[in-house]
Design a protein around this motif. Sequence first.
Motif, PDB file in Angstrom:
ATOM      1  N   ASP A 115      -2.567 -11.752-117.197  1.00  0.00           N
ATOM      2  CA  ASP A 115      -3.137 -10.408-117.016  1.00  0.00           C
ATOM      3  C   ASP A 115      -3.482 -10.141-115.551  1.00  0.00           C
ATOM      4  N   GLY A 116      -2.619 -10.598-114.651  1.00  0.00           N
ATOM      5  CA  GLY A 116      -2.798 -10.299-113.229  1.00  0.00           C
ATOM      6  C   GLY A 116      -3.719 -11.237-112.484  1.00  0.00           C
ATOM      7  N   VAL A 117      -4.356 -12.192-113.181  1.00  0.00           N
ATOM      8  CA  VAL A 117      -5.314 -13.097-112.527  1.00  0.00           C
ATOM      9  C   VAL A 117      -4.820 -14.537-112.673  1.00  0.00           C
ATOM     10  N   LEU A 118      -4.881 -15.319-111.582  1.00  0.00           N
ATOM     11  CA  LEU A 118      -4.400 -16.700-111.610  1.00  0.00           C
ATOM     12  C   LEU A 118      -5.424 -17.644-112.244  1.00  0.00           C
ATOM     13  N   GLN A 119      -4.922 -18.537-113.104  1.00  0.00           N
ATOM     14  CA  GLN A 119      -5.745 -19.610-113.673  1.00  0.00           C
ATOM     15  C   GLN A 119      -5.188 -20.929-113.164  1.00  0.00           C
ATOM     16  N   GLU A 120      -6.063 -21.833-112.757  1.00  0.00           N
ATOM     17  CA  GLU A 120      -5.633 -23.023-112.019  1.00  0.00           C
ATOM     18  C   GLU A 120      -5.851 -24.311-112.789  1.00  0.00           C
ATOM     19  N   SER A 121      -4.895 -25.242-112.677  1.00  0.00           N
ATOM     20  CA  SER A 121      -5.098 -26.622-113.123  1.00  0.00           C
ATOM     21  C   SER A 121      -4.538 -27.530-112.026  1.00  0.00           C
ATOM     22  N   ILE A 122      -5.043 -28.767-111.982  1.00  0.00           N
ATOM     23  CA  ILE A 122      -4.712 -29.656-110.860  1.00  0.00           C
ATOM     24  C   ILE A 122      -4.141 -30.969-111.390  1.00  0.00           C
ATOM     25  N   LEU A 123      -3.028 -31.423-110.790  1.00  0.00           N
ATOM     26  CA  LEU A 123      -2.473 -32.744-111.052  1.00  0.00           C
ATOM     27  C   LEU A 123      -2.808 -33.621-109.848  1.00  0.00           C
ATOM     28  N   ASN A 124      -3.458 -34.746-110.088  1.00  0.00           N
ATOM     29  CA  ASN A 124      -3.866 -35.614-108.981  1.00  0.00           C
ATOM     30  C   ASN A 124      -2.712 -36.462-108.442  1.00  0.00           C
ATOM     31  N   GLU A 125      -1.570 -36.424-109.142  1.00  0.00           N
ATOM     32  CA  GLU A 125      -0.404 -37.208-108.701  1.00  0.00           C
ATOM     33  C   GLU A 125       0.452 -36.351-107.771  1.00  0.00           C
ATOM     34  N   ALA A 126       0.157 -36.401-106.472  1.00  0.00           N
ATOM     35  CA  ALA A 126       0.869 -35.542-105.514  1.00  0.00           C
ATOM     36  C   ALA A 126       2.345 -35.882-105.427  1.00  0.00           C
ATOM     37  N   ASN A 127       2.709 -37.145-105.718  1.00  0.00           N
ATOM     38  CA  ASN A 127       4.111 -37.557-105.540  1.00  0.00           C
ATOM     39  C   ASN A 127       5.042 -37.076-106.645  1.00  0.00           C
ATOM     40  N   VAL A 128       4.515 -36.320-107.662  1.00  0.00           N
ATOM     41  CA  VAL A 128       5.414 -35.791-108.697  1.00  0.00           C
ATOM     42  C   VAL A 128       6.056 -34.480-108.252  1.00  0.00           C
ATOM     43  N   ALA A 129       5.513 -33.851-107.198  1.00  0.00           N
ATOM     44  CA  ALA A 129       6.017 -32.531-106.773  1.00  0.00           C
ATOM     45  C   ALA A 129       7.511 -32.544-106.437  1.00  0.00           C
ATOM     46  N   PRO A 130       8.004 -33.532-105.639  1.00  0.00           N
ATOM     47  CA  PRO A 130       9.445 -33.514-105.333  1.00  0.00           C
ATOM     48  C   PRO A 130      10.319 -33.575-106.576  1.00  0.00           C
ATOM     49  N   ALA A 131       9.882 -34.341-107.602  1.00  0.00           N
ATOM     50  CA  ALA A 131      10.689 -34.455-108.831  1.00  0.00           C
ATOM     51  C   ALA A 131      10.730 -33.125-109.567  1.00  0.00           C
ATOM     52  N   LEU A 132       9.588 -32.434-109.634  1.00  0.00           N
ATOM     53  CA  LEU A 132       9.536 -31.129-110.301  1.00  0.00           C
ATOM     54  C   LEU A 132      10.449 -30.132-109.588  1.00  0.00           C
ATOM     55  N   VAL A 133      10.329 -30.081-108.257  1.00  0.00           N
ATOM     56  CA  VAL A 133      11.127 -29.123-107.470  1.00  0.00           C
ATOM     57  C   VAL A 133      12.611 -29.428-107.619  1.00  0.00           C
ATOM     58  N   LEU A 134      12.953 -30.724-107.544  1.00  0.00           N
ATOM     59  CA  LEU A 134      14.353 -31.120-107.660  1.00  0.00           C
ATOM     60  C   LEU A 134      14.937 -30.682-109.001  1.00  0.00           C
ATOM     61  N   ARG A 135      14.195 -30.943-110.083  1.00  0.00           N
ATOM     62  CA  ARG A 135      14.689 -30.591-111.408  1.00  0.00           C
ATOM     63  C   ARG A 135      14.830 -29.074-111.547  1.00  0.00           C
TER      64      ARG A 135
END
Length: 517
Positions: A217-237
């Motif tokens: 509804d136009g407003v961002l809701q946030e959650s956090i993953l403490n595993e920073a090294n998973v980002a490249p795998a997500l982006v790659l996929r």
Amino acid sequence: MAKVKLRMRLGDLLVHENIISEPQLMDALASQKISGKKLGAALIDLGHLTETQLLTFLAQQLNVEFVDISQHKIDPKTAQQLPEVHARRHRALVIDDDGMKVTLAMNDPADLNAVDAIELLLSPKQVVLAAVTETQLLEAFDQLYRRTQDIAAFAEQLSEEHGANDEFELVGLAETGEDATVVKLLQSIFEDAVQIKASDIHIEPEERLVRIRQRVDGVLQESILNEANVAPALVLRLKLMASLDISEKRLPQDGRFNIKVKGHSIDVRVSTMPVQFGESVVMRLLDQSAGILGMENTGMPAHMQKKLRFQMTRPHGMILVTGPTGSGKTTTLYCVLNELNEPGKKIITVEDPVEYRLPRINQVQVASKIGLDFSNVLRTTLRQDPDILMIGEMRDHETVEIGLRGALTGHLVLSTLHTNDAISSALRLIDMGAAGYLVASSLRAIIAQRLVRKNCQNCQAPHQLSQNEVNWLAHLTDIDLSLHSFTQGKGCQRCQQTGMTGRIGVFEFLEIDSDMA
């Protein structure tokens, strides 16, 4: 826990208490033999009584409380003591926990087998039963059993599989266990987004964490993953799914793909952008299975709809929809196209990107990399014998010029523009280099719009206006405020304690008459 058993069968009890008649019971029993449903469900389906009536009666007989959980603030951790698979199977939800005993809200508190199974799962805590409607339970399941735990677990698993290395091997990607974990993680992210009706997903890598934000509804809701090294795998996929260049990490890229999530066909528009700690990904989710809204569902007042429909039936001219990004301009245009879409009219759209696919309409996707931009496509479309043209956005002088000339030469042209109100749209076209006489003779109507959040219907309560609010409303309108009542959402389970659910359009409609022209 001592269980109270009904001394008579449910049907006989309902007849005995004059809640239903004997013929209605016979009718329900006959229906039950065919459908295999429980007697209560059969009675409700036949309209002999309501779910609330049945559960209120059952609660009295079993000496348990009948609760309205939509008004009940439930801690997700409390609810998740009972795994989702058991909660959905038994139509049961843990709504309170004081450490010694838990309150279990059930759709059928007389189902002793279900109660026994749940007591074993929640042991050694004492279970106190309550009755609740199935509709409220299903809504609560979607809100409380979010995929956040699955997302965190898959992220942790992926991080362990990957180790501290920042680079993922591309060789044999499809066969690795690591890839399977990435797929599960993305599936959970998409399921969570569809469950809460998010319009966008943002994946933002930082030095020590990955931030996942969802726009609801136009407003961002946030959650956090403490595993920073998973980002490249997500982006790659995601790049592989969107057919993007996986070796290019220095430049922004755009793509799209389609996935099926929980029975919904979701069109995903992907945008990647290099940031300090990797690549940020933003995905726009378009639910193709939801269908196009009718104009009456947009919030546009009836008198405006009447004026717009008159302008839509004119054989030529331009209708503009204006407003900032995310104000629902494209949705309004698709409502118009949906009404105009008939066998006797040739409709061509030029879009970047094509958001919703409509039958019988020739939709062209702009591809600037190969020279297929708005102006080039528009020149061709005018030679395709169209009756109606829809231009995704008036971006430059050439597009404006061709669109206006198309409106002059016997075509109805629909388009969008980024301006703050209706009256400044005509001036913006002139600022973009269009000749004043072209604008005056082509422009028929301008709709300016915004999307505003609505009070949650479930928890809205009377609201006394403050003096600031009275002054603000008095400035905007000349209506007598004393004749109107006002409400405000207090926050409940259904709206995730925000007091707001859904959005509706607010419109300004300007017809260009001869004096204005």
